[in-house]
Write an enzyme that holds these catalytic residues in place. Structure first.
Site, PDB file in Angstrom:
ATOM      1  N   THR A 175      15.685  52.293  39.661  1.00  0.00           N
ATOM      2  CA  THR A 175      15.158  52.009  38.332  1.00  0.00           C
ATOM      3  C   THR A 175      14.203  50.829  38.397  1.00  0.00           C
ATOM      4  O   THR A 175      14.618  49.688  38.588  1.00  0.00           O
ATOM      5  CB  THR A 175      16.312  51.689  37.355  1.00  0.00           C
ATOM      6  N   GLY A 176      12.919  51.097  38.278  1.00  0.00           N
ATOM      7  CA  GLY A 176      11.907  50.035  38.252  1.00  0.00           C
ATOM      8  C   GLY A 176      11.518  49.474  39.602  1.00  0.00           C
ATOM      9  O   GLY A 176      10.697  48.559  39.672  1.00  0.00           O
ATOM     10  N   VAL A 177      12.113  49.980  40.686  1.00  0.00           N
ATOM     11  CA  VAL A 177      11.800  49.432  42.002  1.00  0.00           C
ATOM     12  C   VAL A 177      11.525  50.536  43.020  1.00  0.00           C
ATOM     13  O   VAL A 177      11.967  51.670  42.857  1.00  0.00           O
ATOM     14  CB  VAL A 177      12.941  48.537  42.547  1.00  0.00           C
ATOM     15  N   ASN A 178      10.777  50.166  44.047  1.00  0.00           N
ATOM     16  CA  ASN A 178      10.596  51.014  45.228  1.00  0.00           C
ATOM     17  C   ASN A 178      11.112  50.252  46.436  1.00  0.00           C
ATOM     18  O   ASN A 178      11.052  49.010  46.461  1.00  0.00           O
ATOM     19  CB  ASN A 178       9.117  51.354  45.447  1.00  0.00           C
ATOM     20  N   VAL A 179      11.604  50.970  47.428  1.00  0.00           N
ATOM     21  CA  VAL A 179      11.969  50.350  48.704  1.00  0.00           C
ATOM     22  C   VAL A 179      10.962  50.849  49.730  1.00  0.00           C
ATOM     23  O   VAL A 179      10.833  52.048  49.953  1.00  0.00           O
ATOM     24  CB  VAL A 179      13.410  50.706  49.127  1.00  0.00           C
ATOM     25  N   LEU A 239      10.597  54.233  51.421  1.00  0.00           N
ATOM     26  CA  LEU A 239      11.888  54.654  51.958  1.00  0.00           C
ATOM     27  C   LEU A 239      12.801  55.188  50.866  1.00  0.00           C
ATOM     28  O   LEU A 239      13.665  56.016  51.120  1.00  0.00           O
ATOM     29  CB  LEU A 239      12.576  53.479  52.669  1.00  0.00           C
ATOM     30  N   ASP A 252      28.147  51.272  42.928  1.00  0.00           N
ATOM     31  CA  ASP A 252      27.170  52.364  42.975  1.00  0.00           C
ATOM     32  C   ASP A 252      27.244  53.092  44.320  1.00  0.00           C
ATOM     33  O   ASP A 252      26.241  53.263  45.002  1.00  0.00           O
ATOM     34  CB  ASP A 252      25.757  51.809  42.735  1.00  0.00           C
TER      35      ASP A 252
END
Length: 201
Positions: A35-39, A31, A156
């Site tokens: 930084t360093g992550v996927n959803v 989705l 953010d």
């Protein structure tokens, strides 16, 4: 016009008793990412006679080595989400650090950022005043809740952190990875800053 409200329900936090099977990431829909992550989207199997809503899972990118820092950061975001209850803030669902580290959240249809990019590609023209005002109203309500009730600054705000359900039925704020504490006057609270969730996800 009737307002769509997210049902508030009791959810268990760390390592819920509900058995959640997370398939390998190639079998999950991505989705978004940070930084360093996927959803990723997890479509859960329905129970007998029930429809189970999909979840959005914030998980470490395969290229990132699991570490205490990332675990603590995701845990802090999970703890914060679990404390919040507002129709314009994405809902907490689960958090686990056994086997696979993930933060489970309510899945929404699409981010405003993705909608804008697609509209530009298709030369779709500007959004209607109704749609623009709906985003402004819903996200203003979310920010008022954050600033006055939770006493935190999101840190953010961008179109990719605004999620849209349906034809602007409801807009929700997500990604609380860089929040900062506020005092009772809405000013950055330096004394609490050491305890703040502050990381780029």
């Amino acid at each position: 016009m009737a307002e769509f409200k997210t049902p508030v329900k009791q959810v268990k936090s760390v390592d819920s008793n509900e058995k959640i099977t997370i398939p390998p990431s190639p079998f999950l829909n991505r989705l978004g990412y940070g930084t360093g992550v996927n959803v990723m989207q997890l479509v859960r199997s329905p129970r007998a006679g029930q429809i189970r809503s999909p979840w959005a899972l914030k998980m470490l990118n395969k290229r990132v080595k699991p570490s205490k820092v990332y675990t603590e950061r995701l845990q802090a975001e999970a703890d914060l989400l679990q404390k919040m209850s507002h129709p314009n803030i994405v809902g907490f669902r689960a958090f686990s650090k056994t086997k696979i580290l993930y933060l489970g959240m309510e899945a929404c249809d699409i981010s405003l950022g993705d909608m804008i990019e697609k509209r530009v590609e298709e030369d779709g023209g500007p959004y209607s005043p109704r749609q623009i005002l709906k985003v402004a109203s819903d996200i203003s309500d979310a920010l008022d809740y954050l600033h006055t009730k939770m006493q935190i600054l999101h840190g953010d705000i961008k179109s990719f952190n605004i999620l849209i359900n349906g034809d602007f039925i409801v807009c929700k704020l997500c990604d609380f990875g860089v929040t900062l504490p506020l005092d009772e006057n809405g000013i950055f609270d330096k004394q609490k800053a050491g305890k703040a969730v502050y990381f780029g996800m």
